[in-house]
Design a protein around this motif. Structure first.
Motif, PDB file in Angstrom:
ATOM      1  N   ALA A 152     -50.123 -34.328  74.241  1.00 15.94           N
ATOM      2  CA  ALA A 152     -50.024 -32.905  73.935  1.00 15.94           C
ATOM      3  C   ALA A 152     -50.066 -32.653  72.432  1.00 15.94           C
ATOM      4  O   ALA A 152     -49.533 -33.428  71.638  1.00 15.94           O
ATOM      5  CB  ALA A 152     -48.735 -32.337  74.522  1.00 15.94           C
ATOM      6  N   HIS A 208     -53.405 -25.784  78.862  1.00 17.44           N
ATOM      7  CA  HIS A 208     -53.086 -27.085  78.287  1.00 17.44           C
ATOM      8  C   HIS A 208     -53.695 -27.170  76.891  1.00 17.44           C
ATOM      9  O   HIS A 208     -54.730 -26.565  76.617  1.00 17.44           O
ATOM     10  CB  HIS A 208     -53.649 -28.237  79.139  1.00 17.44           C
ATOM     11  N   GLU A 219     -54.452 -30.557  74.506  1.00 14.39           N
ATOM     12  CA  GLU A 219     -54.341 -32.017  74.504  1.00 14.39           C
ATOM     13  C   GLU A 219     -55.298 -32.647  73.490  1.00 14.39           C
ATOM     14  O   GLU A 219     -56.438 -32.195  73.348  1.00 14.39           O
ATOM     15  CB  GLU A 219     -54.698 -32.572  75.890  1.00 14.39           C
ATOM     16  N   TRP A 258     -59.495 -37.353  80.231  1.00 19.39           N
ATOM     17  CA  TRP A 258     -58.235 -36.629  80.374  1.00 19.39           C
ATOM     18  C   TRP A 258     -58.086 -36.056  81.790  1.00 19.39           C
ATOM     19  O   TRP A 258     -57.072 -36.275  82.464  1.00 19.39           O
ATOM     20  CB  TRP A 258     -58.182 -35.528  79.319  1.00 19.39           C
ATOM     21  N   THR A 300     -55.617 -37.763  84.807  1.00 19.52           N
ATOM     22  CA  THR A 300     -54.445 -36.977  85.192  1.00 19.52           C
ATOM     23  C   THR A 300     -54.576 -36.365  86.582  1.00 19.52           C
ATOM     24  O   THR A 300     -53.684 -35.641  87.033  1.00 19.52           O
ATOM     25  CB  THR A 300     -54.181 -35.855  84.170  1.00 19.52           C
TER      26      THR A 300
END
Length: 275
Positions: A128, A150, A152, A225, A229
């Motif tokens: 993050a 988000h 990131e 990513w 995830t």
């Protein structure tokens, strides 16, 4: 005066002038760093690539990537464009895949009838983003915190920070003020209501090319990513360049623990550079 084969490849689109062009100089081993930087400024493209003899015996060739601002350790669409130019010039891989050497190491490139695809590199920075930095980005893009799902780091050598928005129409309408971000590479992604799973925009902050029309390194980072995830399936397509009148399509596929990022490559210029 030196003469070198010079190619300009359109990457991530098979449609005429709808992808992201990259320049490739063949046999550039006698070019100095200053020569490479000056030529990259002159071509004024996202990147100019210099094909070199490999140092690693496992590699088919070595490449250096220069934007108009700096040398980059890795770049995605130039990886595919350089590989396409090398193959078109008669390059023959030692194995079933092409092995590229660049500043981040060896990058495998897979050849198929439809396109070329590189293996997404591992992250050099992930996780993050810092809240204060996110606030600066929100101000620069005119976004509210509620619009960002988000934020990131997806840095695989190119420095990307990615923000996921909740609306693709909002994404396409953004007109950011990038001066305060000091050329920090920012990628924005949102679920797409078009023919792709996601819409992406990439901002690099330089005067010559503030927005990039189709970005392999960013999309490789985003793909790693999202897949790692569990936010995206193993195979999907990303659209990029829509806000610029382009039609980039980046194809992502994960298999056997590897993530491949690919697209069409078409030679648009093939000639001789006098330098």
């Amino acid at each position: 005066m030196r003469t070198k084969r010079f190619s300009q490849i359109d990457v991530f689109s098979g449609e005429l002038f709808m992808g992201n062009p990259v320049a490739v100089v063949h046999g550039a081993d006698d070019f100095s760093d200053e020569d490479m930087a000056a030529l990259a400024r002159w071509t004024n493209l996202s990147e100019t690539c210099f094909l070199l003899e490999p140092n690693d015996p496992r590699a088919d060739y070595r490449v250096r990537f220069f934007s108009s601002l700096r040398e980059m350790p890795f770049a995605g669409h130039p990886t595919l464009g350089t590989c396409h130019a090398w193959l078109s010039a008669g390059g023959v891989p030692r194995d079933t895949q092409v092995m590229q050497e660049c500043a981040i190491g060896l990058v495998p490139i897979r050849i198929s009838e439809r396109d070329l695809a590189f293996e997404a590199p591992s992250f050099v920075r992930s996780g993050a983003a810092d809240g204060a930095l996110v606030e600066r980005i929100l101000i620069a893009f005119g976004l509210q915190r509620s619009e960002v799902l988000h934020a990131e780091w997806v840095d695989n050598g190119a420095g990307w920070l990615a923000l996921m928005l909740n609306d693709d129409a909002r994404l396409l309408a953004l007109k950011p003020d990038l001066a305060s971000l000091h050329a920090l590479p920012i990628g924005l992604i949102a679920p797409s209501r078009g023919d792709a799973a996601y819409e992406v925009r990439a901002f690099v902050g330089g005067d010559a090319m503030p927005e990039d029309p189709a970005t392999g390194s960013l999309n490789a980072g985003i793909a790693r990513w999202l897949i790692e995830t569990g936010m995206a399936p193993a195979s999907f397509t990303i659209a990029q360049g829509t806000a610029m009148g382009r039609k980039g399509r980046i194809h992502v596929q994960a298999s056997e623990g590897r993530i491949w990022v690919g697209g069409a490559c078409v030679t648009r210029v093939d000639g001789v550079l006098h330098a």
